[in-house]
Design a protein around this motif. Structure first.
Motif, PDB file in Angstrom:
ATOM      1  N   HIS A 109       0.823  -1.225   0.000  1.00  0.00           N
ATOM      2  CA  HIS A 109       0.000   0.000   0.000  1.00  0.00           C
ATOM      3  C   HIS A 109       0.851   1.267   0.000  1.00  0.00           C
ATOM      4  O   HIS A 109       0.323   2.364  -0.179  1.00  0.00           O
ATOM      5  N   PHE A 168      -4.998   1.858  -1.210  1.00  0.00           N
ATOM      6  CA  PHE A 168      -5.817   0.830  -0.550  1.00  0.00           C
ATOM      7  C   PHE A 168      -6.909   0.386  -1.527  1.00  0.00           C
ATOM      8  O   PHE A 168      -8.017   0.922  -1.513  1.00  0.00           O
ATOM      9  N   PHE A 211       3.896   6.773  10.911  1.00  0.00           N
ATOM     10  CA  PHE A 211       3.363   6.509   9.575  1.00  0.00           C
ATOM     11  C   PHE A 211       2.897   7.714   8.767  1.00  0.00           C
ATOM     12  O   PHE A 211       2.786   7.600   7.544  1.00  0.00           O
ATOM     13  N   ARG A 251      -7.841  -5.408   5.756  1.00  0.00           N
ATOM     14  CA  ARG A 251      -6.762  -6.097   5.041  1.00  0.00           C
ATOM     15  C   ARG A 251      -7.239  -6.733   3.756  1.00  0.00           C
ATOM     16  O   ARG A 251      -8.352  -7.271   3.679  1.00  0.00           O
TER      17      ARG A 251
HETATM   18  C1  BEZ Z   1      -1.244  -0.839   7.163  1.00  0.00           C
HETATM   19  O1  BEZ Z   1      -2.359  -1.053   6.713  1.00  0.00           O
HETATM   20  O2  BEZ Z   1      -0.483  -1.744   7.506  1.00  0.00           O
HETATM   21  C2  BEZ Z   1      -0.796   0.566   7.270  1.00  0.00           C
HETATM   22  C3  BEZ Z   1      -1.336   1.496   6.460  1.00  0.00           C
HETATM   23  C4  BEZ Z   1      -0.899   2.794   6.528  1.00  0.00           C
HETATM   24  C5  BEZ Z   1       0.034   3.151   7.438  1.00  0.00           C
HETATM   25  C6  BEZ Z   1       0.555   2.212   8.250  1.00  0.00           C
HETATM   26  C7  BEZ Z   1       0.154   0.909   8.191  1.00  0.00           C
END
Ligand code: BEZ
Length: 261
Positions: A109, A168, A211, A251
């Motif tokens: 992603h 996503f 993040f 997910r």
């Molecule tokens: C994740 O879905 O793993 C994720 C998405 C964005 C930032 C951090 C983690």
């Protein structure tokens, strides 16, 4: 991991390795689903600090860990000196030899040009080779994303300048891309996985500091802490229950094979 013109968040690999182990834990059964065997070579795409690569190696397969972030690769090499790690762009990499399998957890992603990534994966896999991936799916961390954009709007950043560092996809969209790119889908799922931040001392603020740095680019550094504090306040009513943060992860998990012809 990040590529594609979107600047990487500038990972704090040590803190990621030590405090964000839940990302690896939650994706760990992907290794079982890929089922690496002795004698095989497996690529871990977006390997971060190398935890999953080490699990693959523990099953007797050779492993190549690939990540675009130099700090992650340096950390992985130090933590797992016997394994092979490569610093390369996930949208454009070329391996010296084709591999039997590719695993990717919580990395795709960050690569916002999926067709290039899929092309690179198809090139890297032997015909019939296996792919096991997990990534954020449609409306992953949507409460957080909506809060970030609301705070950027309040801070005077016009919508045209809002960074879009994450991809996503919907299930159908990603499966169609994979099929067009030369893969046959065996299993595909999009599912909710509310994810506790119990491991993080400072909860959502800690998660955001790790993040969301790419979203802060339109603002000067002295405003970043206030933006993070505002996002924490905005997300608290829906994501913090009785003092426990639970992030609205969704997910996308796919098992596929590279077409034989
Ligand atoms: C994740 O879905 O793993 C994720 C998405 C964005 C930032 C951090 C983690």
């Amino acid at each position: 991991m990040s590529d594609s013109g979107v600047k990487t968040p500038g990972w704090d690999a040590g803190h990621y390795h030590q405090a964000f182990g839940f990302i690896h834990r939650l994706g760990a059964n992907l290794v079982e689903q890929l089922d690496p065997k002795p004698g095989e070579t497996i690529l871990d795409l977006g390997c971060g600090t190398g935890k999953m690569a080490a699990e693959i190696a523990a099953r007797g397969a050779s492993v190549i860990g690939l990540d675009s972030d130099p700090a992650m690769i340096e950390h992985a090499r130090t933590a797992h000196p016997g394994l092979d790690f490569v610093c390369a762009n996930g949208e454009a990499f070329r391996l010296k030899q084709q591999v039997d399998g590719i695993l990717s957890n919580a990395a795709l992603h960050w690569m916002t040009r999926p067709q290039r990534v899929i092309g690179a994966m198809a090139r890297a896999l032997k015909p019939g080779g296996r792919l096991a991936l997990e990534m954020g799916g449609h409306r992953n961390v949507a409460t957080v994303v909506e809060a970030i954009y609301a705070v950027l709007a309040e801070a005077g950043v016009p919508e045209a300048k809002w960074p879009r560092p994450w991809y996503f996809p919907r299930l159908g969209e990603y499966c169609t891309r994979l099929e067009r790119g030369g893969f046959e889908i065996a299993e595909a799922q999009l599912f909710d996985r509310p994810t506790p931040l119990d491991d993080l001392e400072d909860g959502m603020a800690d998660w955001l500091r790790m993040f969301v740095r790419p979203f802060l680019a339109p603002l000067p550094p002295e405003r970043h802490a206030a933006v993070i504090a505002s996002v924490v306040e905005r997300t608290k009513p829906s994501l913090c229950v009785n003092g426990r943060w639970l992030v609205d992860y969704r997910r996308l998990r796919v098992l596929a094979r590279r077409d034989v012809s």
